[in-house]
Design a protein around this motif. Structure first.
Motif, mmCIF file in Angstrom:
data_model
loop_
_atom_site.group_PDB
_atom_site.id
_atom_site.type_symbol
_atom_site.label_atom_id
_atom_site.label_comp_id
_atom_site.label_asym_id
_atom_site.label_seq_id
_atom_site.Cartn_x
_atom_site.Cartn_y
_atom_site.Cartn_z
ATOM 1 N N ARG A 408 0.739 1.011 9.495
ATOM 2 C CA ARG A 408 0.735 0.092 10.663
ATOM 3 C C ARG A 408 0.504 -1.358 10.154
ATOM 4 N NH1 ARG A 408 -0.359 3.187 15.317
ATOM 5 N NH2 ARG A 408 0.878 1.224 16.145
ATOM 6 N N GLY A 409 0.256 -1.584 8.826
ATOM 7 C CA GLY A 409 0.045 -2.910 8.592
ATOM 8 C C GLY A 409 -0.523 -2.749 7.174
ATOM 9 N N ILE A 410 -1.337 -3.917 6.995
ATOM 10 C CA ILE A 410 -1.852 -3.984 5.362
ATOM 11 C C ILE A 410 -3.378 -4.651 5.421
ATOM 12 C CG2 ILE A 410 -0.678 -6.292 4.773
ATOM 13 C CD1 ILE A 410 -0.148 -4.817 1.890
ATOM 14 N N TYR A 411 -4.258 -4.007 4.691
ATOM 15 C CA TYR A 411 -5.582 -4.706 4.430
ATOM 16 C C TYR A 411 -5.193 -5.797 3.418
ATOM 17 C CZ TYR A 411 -7.179 -0.404 6.731
ATOM 18 O OH TYR A 411 -7.622 0.618 7.376
ATOM 19 N N LEU A 412 -6.011 -6.975 3.494
ATOM 20 C CA LEU A 412 -5.754 -7.856 2.729
ATOM 21 C C LEU A 412 -6.823 -8.033 1.585
ATOM 22 C CD1 LEU A 412 -4.746 -11.114 4.865
ATOM 23 C CD2 LEU A 412 -3.288 -9.782 3.404
ATOM 24 N N THR A 435 2.901 -3.885 12.026
ATOM 25 C CA THR A 435 2.725 -5.177 12.613
ATOM 26 C C THR A 435 1.432 -5.885 12.116
ATOM 27 O OG1 THR A 435 1.816 -4.362 14.630
ATOM 28 C CG2 THR A 435 4.051 -4.985 14.629
ATOM 29 N N THR A 436 0.299 -5.008 11.919
ATOM 30 C CA THR A 436 -1.093 -5.472 11.694
ATOM 31 C C THR A 436 -1.366 -6.251 10.074
ATOM 32 O OG1 THR A 436 -1.608 -4.241 13.401
ATOM 33 C CG2 THR A 436 -3.436 -5.208 12.012
ATOM 34 N N VAL A 437 -1.982 -7.395 10.006
ATOM 35 C CA VAL A 437 -2.377 -7.873 8.834
ATOM 36 C C VAL A 437 -3.783 -8.114 9.119
ATOM 37 C CG1 VAL A 437 -2.138 -9.693 7.118
ATOM 38 C CG2 VAL A 437 -0.174 -8.731 8.208
ATOM 39 N N THR A 438 -4.648 -7.297 8.349
ATOM 40 C CA THR A 438 -6.167 -7.549 8.527
ATOM 41 C C THR A 438 -6.803 -8.099 7.071
ATOM 42 O OG1 THR A 438 -8.270 -6.474 8.790
ATOM 43 C CG2 THR A 438 -6.403 -5.213 8.036
ATOM 44 N N ALA A 439 -7.667 -8.978 7.212
ATOM 45 C CA ALA A 439 -8.256 -9.586 6.195
ATOM 46 C C ALA A 439 -9.351 -8.841 5.408
ATOM 47 C CB ALA A 439 -8.821 -11.100 6.532
ATOM 48 N N GLY A 440 -9.544 -7.613 6.312
ATOM 49 C CA GLY A 440 -10.708 -6.737 5.919
ATOM 50 C C GLY A 440 -10.271 -6.047 4.820
ATOM 51 N N ASN A 441 -11.318 -5.042 4.538
ATOM 52 C CA ASN A 441 -10.803 -4.062 3.362
ATOM 53 C C ASN A 441 -11.055 -2.639 3.568
ATOM 54 O OD1 ASN A 441 -13.686 -4.192 3.558
ATOM 55 N ND2 ASN A 441 -13.817 -3.720 1.331
ATOM 56 N N THR A 442 -10.691 -1.527 2.914
ATOM 57 C CA THR A 442 -10.902 -0.305 3.286
ATOM 58 C C THR A 442 -11.138 0.001 1.771
ATOM 59 O OG1 THR A 442 -10.072 1.921 3.853
ATOM 60 C CG2 THR A 442 -8.634 0.639 2.534
ATOM 61 N N GLY A 443 -11.963 1.294 1.867
ATOM 62 C CA GLY A 443 -12.717 1.183 0.424
ATOM 63 C C GLY A 443 -12.441 2.912 0.028
ATOM 64 N N PHE A 458 -4.060 -4.064 -2.784
ATOM 65 C CA PHE A 458 -3.734 -3.905 -1.452
ATOM 66 C C PHE A 458 -3.718 -2.388 -0.967
ATOM 67 C CE2 PHE A 458 -2.086 -7.805 -2.477
ATOM 68 C CZ PHE A 458 -2.610 -8.697 -1.808
ATOM 69 N N GLN A 459 -4.149 -2.021 0.221
ATOM 70 C CA GLN A 459 -4.095 -0.824 0.726
ATOM 71 C C GLN A 459 -3.499 -0.939 2.100
ATOM 72 O OE1 GLN A 459 -4.520 2.710 -0.283
ATOM 73 N NE2 GLN A 459 -4.222 3.439 1.986
ATOM 74 N N PHE A 460 -2.358 0.188 2.276
ATOM 75 C CA PHE A 460 -1.746 0.028 3.683
ATOM 76 C C PHE A 460 -2.687 0.471 4.741
ATOM 77 C CE2 PHE A 460 1.561 -0.784 0.486
ATOM 78 C CZ PHE A 460 2.403 -2.063 1.173
ATOM 79 N N ILE A 461 -2.549 0.011 5.877
ATOM 80 C CA ILE A 461 -3.306 0.756 7.169
ATOM 81 C C ILE A 461 -2.428 1.880 7.523
ATOM 82 C CG2 ILE A 461 -3.983 0.318 9.409
ATOM 83 C CD1 ILE A 461 -4.055 -2.698 8.850
ATOM 84 N N GLN A 462 -2.915 2.974 7.742
ATOM 85 C CA GLN A 462 -2.330 4.261 8.120
ATOM 86 C C GLN A 462 -2.986 4.733 9.310
ATOM 87 O OE1 GLN A 462 -2.237 5.796 3.762
ATOM 88 N NE2 GLN A 462 -0.535 6.887 4.882
ATOM 89 N N ASP A 463 -2.037 5.420 10.122
ATOM 90 C CA ASP A 463 -2.501 6.287 11.267
ATOM 91 C C ASP A 463 -3.401 7.350 10.550
ATOM 92 O OD1 ASP A 463 -1.582 5.014 13.505
ATOM 93 O OD2 ASP A 463 0.197 5.996 13.403
ATOM 94 N N GLY A 464 -4.555 7.614 11.259
ATOM 95 C CA GLY A 464 -5.265 8.546 10.568
ATOM 96 C C GLY A 464 -4.803 10.056 10.824
ATOM 97 N N MET A 465 -4.191 10.438 11.984
ATOM 98 C CA MET A 465 -3.576 11.724 12.098
ATOM 99 C C MET A 465 -4.763 12.555 12.088
ATOM 100 S SD MET A 465 -0.464 10.865 12.421
ATOM 101 C CE MET A 465 0.757 12.277 12.156
ATOM 102 N N ASP A 466 -4.752 13.831 11.332
ATOM 103 C CA ASP A 466 -5.839 14.514 11.254
ATOM 104 C C ASP A 466 -6.531 14.690 9.998
ATOM 105 O OD1 ASP A 466 -3.894 15.974 9.957
ATOM 106 O OD2 ASP A 466 -3.989 17.923 11.090
#
Length: 523
Positions: A408-412, A435-443, A458-466
């Motif tokens: 869905r986008g990417i974590y900056l 579409t989404t670009v976020t300056a935040g992070n995922t760990g 960088f890690q990409f934003i993904q739908d969580g699904m299950d």
């Protein structure tokens, strides 16, 4: 991979129109990538070999080695160069389950759902025993059981009530959630904090750990036949964990079976009510110690530009998994997508200016060991920030490790200067939901190893699904949980990102180098 927690949901607040306009996208190249990635994909075929064929891929297990060797050969077959297993350092023992059977036989027959905890021994043949309830909050409490537990199956009165899900298992990001991510403000990163081993929290943790170690040794000394423990999860889903150390010098532990919550609580209720419960179990596990080294899968598409070919773009995901299933969403999905991105670029005849390198990491689940070892060998030491010459040549690292959901986008990861660039690169994929670009992070995954030494990771934003509700580290993490259309979409977008990164005049902008943590206080 460890539980992927979204630590912050932060995003760039605005992207200047001039900056957006300056970042050109080769639409003809994107069209070729889309055609190959969406209409001629082999991502599910790759995922099949990494899951159904290779099996569980616990760190250093035969299943992981099988998957690694297959990936090396497949990348070579597709035309990659320098396709190899690269050692990153000592890991420890491999381990696998070779037989797993357990059932209640009294007051009636019932085969239970149970998974041996990783790196625990088997039962050395079939054992039959009444289930004995251990009530012990301290070591003195165990004295009454001395001499009574040899060959017995034991259960603890440490129950966790089942928490039924009140929301659907499978969820995608809503437009509102993505908008919130894209509207938040970035935070200036601070100095990394050192852990204080003298803090009250660590003192409590040390006390609890000492109690667990002492109790474990007591059960080994008493020659307990099998320990039952309650696994996290409901509705037959059991999330697996490790029950012992993988170190080659680790002490022996008793066999331990992590059971479904429903089975554990049923047995516990019966025993506490004075009802006799008997079980039989036959569990066989095997340790492998021939090679204690850990390895990563590495392969490349070499750069062709005389001035830029020494610069490297890396993509990756971890190939190791847990042992309760075949590690499909965690993380055969990410590995298959990254392999597919390489295949797409090779198939369309792309001659990159910069070198493109894929890495499929091992031992991510134990602490990002594969990527940390690679970074330490090639780029630098995050503890001292002593950097190696290669650190200057790494353009960017892109990671995928949050399940099977579409991008869905990417974590900056706080690298806001890269925001306008990525926003432009996502523009051709609006129709695919990215579409989404976020300056935040995922760990909790391998891009952090790169970020720790000041590299654009960088890690990409993904739908969580299950992912968090059903598959992550569980006995449900199988091929059938993969979403084919989502993996095709992800492969296509990542191939495009790699293409664009290779063809840019300049490297991806970097953040300021991290500040090393202060020295740890002496105890």
């Amino acid at each position: 991979m460890k539980l992927k927690l979204l630590y912050t949901c932060l995003a760039i607040t605005s992207i200047a129109g001039t900056a957006f306009a300056q970042e050109t996208v080769d639409q003809a190249a994107v069209a070729k990538i889309r055609e190959e990635g969406l209409n001629h994909s082999k991502v599910m075929e790759t995922a099949f070999y990494l899951t159904d064929v290779a099996g569980p891929r616990l760190a250093n297990s035969p299943g992981l080695i099988k998957a690694q060797l297959w990936a090396v050969n497949q990348l070579k077959t597709w035309g990659m160069v320098n396709s190899k297993l690269e050692p990153w350092g000592k890991f420890g023992k491999g381990w696998e389950v070779q037989k797993n059977y357990a059932a209640v036989t009294v007051p009636y027959y019932h085969a239970i759902i149970g998974i041996p905890k990783a790196w625990t021994p088997g039962t050395n043949g079939t054992i039959k025993s009444e289930v004995i309830l251990l009530k012990a909050d301290s070591l003195p409490d165990l004295a009454k059981y001395k001499g009574k537990l040899t060959g017995k199956i034991v259960i603890f009165d440490a129950q966790n009530p089942l928490k039924r899900l009140t929301k659907p298992d499978l969820e995608r990001y809503s437009d509102e959630q993505l908008a919130e991510m894209a509207a938040a403000k970035p935070v200036t990163p601070g100095q990394r904090r050192a852990f204080d081993p003298n803090s009250p929290q660590f003192a409590t943790m040390r006390k609890m750990r000492a109690m667990r170690v002492a109790m474990s040794q007591f059960l080994v000394d008493e020659k307990v036949g099998l320990i039952l423990s309650q696994g996290r999860g409901t509705d037959g889903t059991t999330f697996t964990t490790n029950g012992a150390s993988y170190a080659d010098t680790a002490k022996a532990v008793a066999p331990e079976l992590e059971t479904s919550g429903e089975d554990y609580l049923r047995i516990l209720r019966l025993v506490k009510a004075g009802q006799k419960v008997e079980m039989e179990a036959d569990i066989k596990t095997e340790f492998t110690t021939k090679d204690l080294q850990g390895y990563n899968v590495i392969a490349e598409i070499p750069g062709t530009d005389k001035k830029l070919k020494e610069q490297v773009i890396m993509i990756g995901g971890h190939l190791d998994s847990w042992h309760g299933a075949t590690g499909a969403t965690d993380n055969a999905a990410g590995s298959a997508v990254m392999m597919e991105a390489m295949r797409i670029l090779k198939t369309i005849g792309f001659k990159p200016k910069r070198t493109i390198r894929i890495a499929l990491w091992s031992s991510e689940e134990q602490g990002l060991f594969g990527s940390r070892g690679y970074v330490a060998a090639h780029f630098g030491d995050p503890k001292t920030m002593e950097l190696k010459p290669e650190q200057k040549t790494l353009d960017a690292y892109y990671n995928l490790d949050n399940g099977t959901g579409k991008i869905r986008g990417i974590y900056l990861q706080g690298d806001t200067a890269a925001g306008p660039i990525f926003k432009a690169w996502l523009e051709p994929f609006k129709d695919l939901g990215a579409t989404t670009v976020t300056a935040g992070n995922t760990g909790g995954t391998d891009h952090q190893s790169f970020d720790a030494v000041g590299l654009p990771g960088f890690q990409f934003i993904q739908d969580g699904m299950d992912y968090n509700t059903r598959t992550h580290h569980s006995n449900q993490d199988t091929y059938d949980r993969l979403s084919e259309d989502d993996l095709k979409q992800a492969s296509t977008i990542i191939a495009s990102f790699v293409y664009n990164t290779s063809e840019r005049k300049d490297m991806i902008p970097r953040k300021a180098l991290p500040t090393p943590p202060p020295a740890t206080p002496a105890r």
